[in-house]
Motif scaffolding. Sequence first.
Motif, PDB file in Angstrom:
ATOM      1  N   THR A   1      16.608   9.999   0.685  1.00 49.96           N
ATOM      2  CA  THR A   1      15.622  11.049   0.427  1.00 49.96           C
ATOM      3  C   THR A   1      14.337  10.507  -0.176  1.00 49.96           C
ATOM      4  O   THR A   1      13.338  11.228  -0.225  1.00 49.96           O
ATOM      5  CB  THR A   1      16.210  12.107  -0.517  1.00 49.96           C
ATOM      6  N   ALA A   2      14.318   9.250  -0.613  1.00 49.10           N
ATOM      7  CA  ALA A   2      13.104   8.686  -1.209  1.00 49.10           C
ATOM      8  C   ALA A   2      11.959   8.624  -0.218  1.00 49.10           C
ATOM      9  O   ALA A   2      10.788   8.630  -0.602  1.00 49.10           O
ATOM     10  CB  ALA A   2      13.380   7.287  -1.761  1.00 49.10           C
ATOM     11  N   THR A   3      12.283   8.553   1.075  1.00 48.86           N
ATOM     12  CA  THR A   3      11.215   8.448   2.064  1.00 48.86           C
ATOM     13  C   THR A   3      10.381   9.720   2.127  1.00 48.86           C
ATOM     14  O   THR A   3       9.269   9.696   2.656  1.00 48.86           O
ATOM     15  CB  THR A   3      11.795   8.158   3.461  1.00 48.86           C
ATOM     16  N   LYS A   4      10.874  10.813   1.573  1.00 45.05           N
ATOM     17  CA  LYS A   4      10.076  12.030   1.568  1.00 45.05           C
ATOM     18  C   LYS A   4       8.845  11.880   0.675  1.00 45.05           C
ATOM     19  O   LYS A   4       7.849  12.584   0.848  1.00 45.05           O
ATOM     20  CB  LYS A   4      10.922  13.213   1.107  1.00 45.05           C
ATOM     21  N   THR A   5       8.900  10.978  -0.293  1.00 45.89           N
ATOM     22  CA  THR A   5       7.743  10.746  -1.156  1.00 45.89           C
ATOM     23  C   THR A   5       6.992   9.479  -0.776  1.00 45.89           C
ATOM     24  O   THR A   5       5.804   9.368  -1.030  1.00 45.89           O
ATOM     25  CB  THR A   5       8.174  10.657  -2.631  1.00 45.89           C
ATOM     26  N   ILE A   6       7.676   8.527  -0.143  1.00 42.49           N
ATOM     27  CA  ILE A   6       7.021   7.275   0.209  1.00 42.49           C
ATOM     28  C   ILE A   6       6.141   7.439   1.441  1.00 42.49           C
ATOM     29  O   ILE A   6       5.089   6.817   1.560  1.00 42.49           O
ATOM     30  CB  ILE A   6       8.071   6.162   0.431  1.00 42.49           C
ATOM     31  N   ASP A   7       6.526   8.285   2.378  1.00 39.99           N
ATOM     32  CA  ASP A   7       5.791   8.493   3.633  1.00 39.99           C
ATOM     33  C   ASP A   7       5.803   7.235   4.487  1.00 39.99           C
ATOM     34  O   ASP A   7       6.518   7.145   5.462  1.00 39.99           O
ATOM     35  CB  ASP A   7       4.345   8.914   3.387  1.00 39.99           C
ATOM     36  N   ALA A   8       4.961   6.270   4.143  1.00 38.13           N
ATOM     37  CA  ALA A   8       4.856   5.001   4.854  1.00 38.13           C
ATOM     38  C   ALA A   8       4.206   4.009   3.906  1.00 38.13           C
ATOM     39  O   ALA A   8       3.564   4.402   2.925  1.00 38.13           O
ATOM     40  CB  ALA A   8       4.028   5.153   6.123  1.00 38.13           C
ATOM     41  N   PHE A   9       4.389   2.725   4.159  1.00 42.76           N
ATOM     42  CA  PHE A   9       3.697   1.718   3.364  1.00 42.76           C
ATOM     43  C   PHE A   9       3.569   0.451   4.183  1.00 42.76           C
ATOM     44  O   PHE A   9       4.173   0.293   5.251  1.00 42.76           O
ATOM     45  CB  PHE A   9       4.410   1.463   2.030  1.00 42.76           C
TER      46      PHE A   9
ATOM     47  N   SER B   1      11.065   3.092  -9.319  1.00 41.15           N
ATOM     48  CA  SER B   1      12.343   2.686  -8.710  1.00 41.15           C
ATOM     49  C   SER B   1      12.290   2.786  -7.190  1.00 41.15           C
ATOM     50  O   SER B   1      12.856   1.939  -6.484  1.00 41.15           O
ATOM     51  CB  SER B   1      13.481   3.559  -9.255  1.00 41.15           C
ATOM     52  N   GLN B   2      11.600   3.796  -6.663  1.00 43.97           N
ATOM     53  CA  GLN B   2      11.503   3.939  -5.216  1.00 43.97           C
ATOM     54  C   GLN B   2      10.572   2.892  -4.618  1.00 43.97           C
ATOM     55  O   GLN B   2      10.818   2.378  -3.521  1.00 43.97           O
ATOM     56  CB  GLN B   2      11.023   5.347  -4.860  1.00 43.97           C
ATOM     57  N   ARG B   3       9.494   2.557  -5.331  1.00 45.16           N
ATOM     58  CA  ARG B   3       8.610   1.493  -4.846  1.00 45.16           C
ATOM     59  C   ARG B   3       9.342   0.158  -4.857  1.00 45.16           C
ATOM     60  O   ARG B   3       9.194  -0.651  -3.934  1.00 45.16           O
ATOM     61  CB  ARG B   3       7.339   1.420  -5.708  1.00 45.16           C
TER      62      ARG B   3
ATOM     63  N   HIS C   1       0.845  -1.194   0.000  1.00 42.00           N
ATOM     64  CA  HIS C   1       0.000   0.000   0.000  1.00 42.00           C
ATOM     65  C   HIS C   1       0.883   1.248   0.000  1.00 42.00           C
ATOM     66  O   HIS C   1       1.465   1.611   1.019  1.00 42.00           O
ATOM     67  CB  HIS C   1      -0.903   0.004   1.231  1.00 42.00           C
ATOM     68  N   PHE C   2       1.000   1.872  -1.171  1.00 42.03           N
ATOM     69  CA  PHE C   2       1.684   3.157  -1.285  1.00 42.03           C
ATOM     70  C   PHE C   2       0.626   4.239  -1.454  1.00 42.03           C
ATOM     71  O   PHE C   2      -0.346   4.065  -2.193  1.00 42.03           O
ATOM     72  CB  PHE C   2       2.637   3.164  -2.485  1.00 42.03           C
ATOM     73  N   ARG C   3       0.844   5.374  -0.815  1.00 40.57           N
ATOM     74  CA  ARG C   3      -0.212   6.386  -0.786  1.00 40.57           C
ATOM     75  C   ARG C   3      -0.371   7.127  -2.097  1.00 40.57           C
ATOM     76  O   ARG C   3      -1.462   7.564  -2.439  1.00 40.57           O
ATOM     77  CB  ARG C   3       0.059   7.375   0.355  1.00 40.57           C
TER      78      ARG C   3
END
Length: 390
Positions: free
Chosen positions: A199-207, A111-113, A101-103
Amino acid sequence: MKDRDTRQLSLLPDNDLAADHLGIGTFDSARLTQARRLAGVTKKFVADEVGVSPVAVGQWESGTANPRPDNVEALARILDVPIAFLATGRPYARLDAAHAHFRSLRRTPVSQRDKATSFAEQVWELTHALEKRVRFPAVDLPGFSAGEVTHTEEFPTDPVSAAQALRHHWGLGTGRLGRVVRTMEQHGIIVTLVPFAGTATKTIDAFSTSKLPRPIVVLTPDRADDVYRHRFSAAHELGHLVMHSDCLPGDPEQEREADVFAAEFLTPRSEITPLLPPRLDFKKLGDLSIQWGVSIDSLLRRCKEVGAVSEATYRRSHQRLATLRASGLFGNEPVQGYPGEVPALLPSAFEMAEENGLTLKQLASELRVNLPRIRLLLGFGDTRPELILV
């Protein structure tokens, strides 16, 4: 680390395992893909560094051809993994990005997922290795069984009823939840809070995902600077695990339902409604924010939901709140100051195994990763002293 909520873990017999050495006949193409995704690089980048064509790297990853031994050594160096990481012979639970679950898919590149899901795979491998030595809390998530969630008529699927039912199922009552993350861990859910992707976590937030043998929730340090937002993120992902066995990453309706679940789970409507001010009152909302462990933003949404403020007032309230925050009021509180909101299940399990002879070096060797990686997976961070040149 000294919070003993998860010390219910009990030891199982240890296994004396030795790491294999990679031979040309034991190359694992899936491990190459995993290592590349964890490194966050493309096949072309790998090909250029090794000195081969992207087609060759594609063949190595598809399993239609094996790299030469010298190429294996180069791959390990480029991807910062031990050579043995690229070998077969250890458990591997594959996780497709479509099963997490990505927001927002728009804000989270493929690539970040891929990097995030490969990290979750490694978290499961670490969990599996520790569970051979330590008995974890059983997974107590309605409908969950070995990587699948089956909804039954006894458990509701609408977000408000699902939150109420889970509170009842876990015996949490209707009051404030003192520790959200620890409660999830006590019911067998693996939660991590590490800077796994820079820095990818700035777009991923949480999953989160329920498609591995244990449900996994990954929270990021970028949200941990505000404990109330962090708690809401944890409850949001819990909502996905409970309600959304058919994962639709980035689906607006599933995201909305997870938000509604989190709000009801943290502030049950029957309890919070009588406490909300009849008109906009930031002092009262600030007191309730501390009392219930939720953000003022969340309480403002509650005010709108119960009709205490109009839609127009609700919109203006956010402008006023931004002004108050800019003046120094209602500042963020970091999660580290709140017991029970920093994940402890995995590091506590390692502590128990360590007391009975397991070392970080042995665990890293078993998982075929380097020591900095095993520290990251356990949430220990980099313990080396920092050299500063002046």
